[in-house]
Design a protein around this motif. Structure first.
Motif, PDB file in Angstrom:
ATOM      1  N   VAL A  73      -6.380   1.881  -1.632  1.00  0.00           N
ATOM      2  CA  VAL A  73      -5.483   2.663  -1.909  1.00  0.00           C
ATOM      3  C   VAL A  73      -5.378   2.068  -3.426  1.00  0.00           C
ATOM      4  N   CYS A  74      -5.300   1.131  -3.848  1.00  0.00           N
ATOM      5  CA  CYS A  74      -5.307   0.244  -5.110  1.00  0.00           C
ATOM      6  C   CYS A  74      -6.937   1.134  -6.015  1.00  0.00           C
ATOM      7  N   ALA A  75      -7.590   0.919  -5.467  1.00  0.00           N
ATOM      8  CA  ALA A  75      -8.936   2.136  -6.166  1.00  0.00           C
ATOM      9  C   ALA A  75      -8.944   3.562  -6.166  1.00  0.00           C
ATOM     10  N   ALA A 132       0.916  -1.020   0.032  1.00  0.00           N
ATOM     11  CA  ALA A 132      -0.032  -0.113  -0.123  1.00  0.00           C
ATOM     12  C   ALA A 132       0.715   1.400  -0.117  1.00  0.00           C
ATOM     13  N   PHE A 133       2.053   1.285   1.495  1.00  0.00           N
ATOM     14  CA  PHE A 133       2.708   2.159   0.720  1.00  0.00           C
ATOM     15  C   PHE A 133       3.530   2.684  -0.344  1.00  0.00           C
ATOM     16  N   ALA A 134       3.816   1.174  -1.157  1.00  0.00           N
ATOM     17  CA  ALA A 134       4.727   1.524  -2.799  1.00  0.00           C
ATOM     18  C   ALA A 134       3.432   2.383  -3.619  1.00  0.00           C
ATOM     19  N   GLU A 135       2.444   1.608  -3.812  1.00  0.00           N
ATOM     20  CA  GLU A 135       0.758   2.326  -4.399  1.00  0.00           C
ATOM     21  C   GLU A 135       1.260   4.439  -4.302  1.00  0.00           C
ATOM     22  N   GLN A 136       1.016   4.172  -2.435  1.00  0.00           N
ATOM     23  CA  GLN A 136       0.701   5.622  -2.696  1.00  0.00           C
ATOM     24  C   GLN A 136       2.118   6.494  -2.816  1.00  0.00           C
ATOM     25  N   VAL A 137       3.279   5.872  -2.667  1.00  0.00           N
ATOM     26  CA  VAL A 137       4.165   6.611  -3.500  1.00  0.00           C
ATOM     27  C   VAL A 137       4.385   6.964  -5.159  1.00  0.00           C
ATOM     28  N   TRP A 138       4.420   6.311  -4.974  1.00  0.00           N
ATOM     29  CA  TRP A 138       3.822   6.103  -7.008  1.00  0.00           C
ATOM     30  C   TRP A 138       2.979   6.405  -7.701  1.00  0.00           C
ATOM     31  N   PHE A 139       1.516   5.987  -6.898  1.00  0.00           N
ATOM     32  CA  PHE A 139       0.741   7.024  -8.008  1.00  0.00           C
ATOM     33  C   PHE A 139      -0.212   8.246  -7.004  1.00  0.00           C
ATOM     34  N   VAL A 190       1.665  10.322  -4.551  1.00  0.00           N
ATOM     35  CA  VAL A 190       2.783  11.406  -4.281  1.00  0.00           C
ATOM     36  C   VAL A 190       2.942  11.655  -5.582  1.00  0.00           C
ATOM     37  N   THR A 191       3.320  10.505  -6.436  1.00  0.00           N
ATOM     38  CA  THR A 191       4.327  10.806  -7.147  1.00  0.00           C
ATOM     39  C   THR A 191       3.559  11.662  -8.437  1.00  0.00           C
ATOM     40  N   LEU A 192       2.303  10.933  -9.095  1.00  0.00           N
ATOM     41  CA  LEU A 192       1.681  11.474 -10.014  1.00  0.00           C
ATOM     42  C   LEU A 192       0.696  12.474  -9.828  1.00  0.00           C
ATOM     43  N   ALA A 193       0.035  12.099  -8.376  1.00  0.00           N
ATOM     44  CA  ALA A 193      -1.151  12.324  -8.287  1.00  0.00           C
ATOM     45  C   ALA A 193      -0.405  14.599  -7.207  1.00  0.00           C
ATOM     46  N   GLY A 194       0.666  14.093  -6.846  1.00  0.00           N
ATOM     47  CA  GLY A 194       1.020  15.622  -6.316  1.00  0.00           C
ATOM     48  C   GLY A 194       1.067  15.499  -5.155  1.00  0.00           C
ATOM     49  N   ARG A 195       0.415  14.869  -4.343  1.00  0.00           N
ATOM     50  CA  ARG A 195      -0.240  14.728  -2.947  1.00  0.00           C
ATOM     51  C   ARG A 195       1.015  14.916  -1.949  1.00  0.00           C
ATOM     52  N   THR A 196       1.078  14.804  -0.621  1.00  0.00           N
ATOM     53  CA  THR A 196       2.521  14.637   0.322  1.00  0.00           C
ATOM     54  C   THR A 196       2.445  13.447   0.897  1.00  0.00           C
ATOM     55  N   LEU A 213      -1.410  11.969   3.405  1.00  0.00           N
ATOM     56  CA  LEU A 213      -1.489  11.405   3.087  1.00  0.00           C
ATOM     57  C   LEU A 213      -1.409   9.821   4.154  1.00  0.00           C
ATOM     58  N   GLY A 214      -0.355  10.951   5.005  1.00  0.00           N
ATOM     59  CA  GLY A 214       0.331   9.544   6.055  1.00  0.00           C
ATOM     60  C   GLY A 214       1.268   8.064   5.673  1.00  0.00           C
ATOM     61  N   VAL A 215       2.016   8.926   5.017  1.00  0.00           N
ATOM     62  CA  VAL A 215       3.029   7.862   4.280  1.00  0.00           C
ATOM     63  C   VAL A 215       4.266   7.418   5.118  1.00  0.00           C
ATOM     64  N   PRO A 216       4.962   6.947   5.129  1.00  0.00           N
ATOM     65  CA  PRO A 216       5.606   6.772   6.001  1.00  0.00           C
ATOM     66  C   PRO A 216       7.124   7.146   5.463  1.00  0.00           C
ATOM     67  N   GLU A 217       7.678   8.088   5.484  1.00  0.00           N
ATOM     68  CA  GLU A 217       9.014   8.800   5.276  1.00  0.00           C
ATOM     69  C   GLU A 217      10.016   8.055   4.451  1.00  0.00           C
ATOM     70  N   THR A 218      10.106   6.393   5.489  1.00  0.00           N
ATOM     71  CA  THR A 218      11.505   5.849   5.003  1.00  0.00           C
ATOM     72  C   THR A 218       9.904   3.896   4.699  1.00  0.00           C
ATOM     73  N   VAL A 219      11.305   3.754   3.390  1.00  0.00           N
ATOM     74  CA  VAL A 219      11.196   2.095   3.685  1.00  0.00           C
ATOM     75  C   VAL A 219      10.290   1.312   4.609  1.00  0.00           C
TER      76      VAL A 219
END
Length: 162
Positions: free
Chosen positions: A105-107, A58-65, A67-73, A77-83
């Protein structure tokens, strides 16, 4: 895993979307039929557990779609800073909560990607400009790798039932 045969003549976009969906299903299936203890069981020196793998996916999905694609932080999103943090389980994490979050997250990833062409680029914090096509391929290999890790852990967990 779906028993539906893939369309071997599909467009590039459909092939990427369908392959990612199949890999997502494989990752989610890692938790099928497990107890909460089994899903959390640590069998390797790293933070990797079956439940942690799905949480990390779920973290990876959020980082790539998201954060990166949608431009959110990440903070938004409450996404961790480290793997490593993405594998860390809290007492509130359960098979149901992690599975539901992964599906949600996938949806959202699919909704974000739907509005973009494969050639559209976004800026990743470490890698710079990346095309949506590359993000799809990266997520496919990321989830396939982790599904493989999970298959081995699941085999060990199930073998311990005997």
């Amino acid at each position: 895993m779906s028993s539906e045969k893939p369309d071997y003549t599909a467009s590039e976009r459909k092939t990427l979307v369908d392959t990612l969906a199949a890999n997502r299903a494989e990752v989610l299936a890692l938790l099928d039929g497990l107890t909460e203890e089994e899903a959390r069981r640590s069998l390797v020196p790293s933070l990797t557990t079956l439940l942690g793998l799905v949480k990390h996916a779920a973290f990876a999905e959020q980082v790539w779609f998201h954060v990166t694609l949608a431009g959110r932080t990440r903070a938004e999103l409450g996404v961790p800073e480290t793997v490593d943090e993405s594998f860390t389980l809290t007492p509130d994490d359960t098979i149901a909560s992690i599975s539901d979050n992964f599906r949600r997250v996938c949806a959202e990833s699919d909704r974000v990607a739907f509005d973009h062409d494969l050639d559209d680029t976004a800026t990743h914090a470490r890698r710079g400009p990346v095309a949506l096509r590359w993000s799809y391929v990266h997520m496919i290999e990321e989830l396939a790798r982790h599904a493989g890790h999970g298959d081995i852990l699941r085999e060990q967990v199930l073998a311990a039932r005997s």
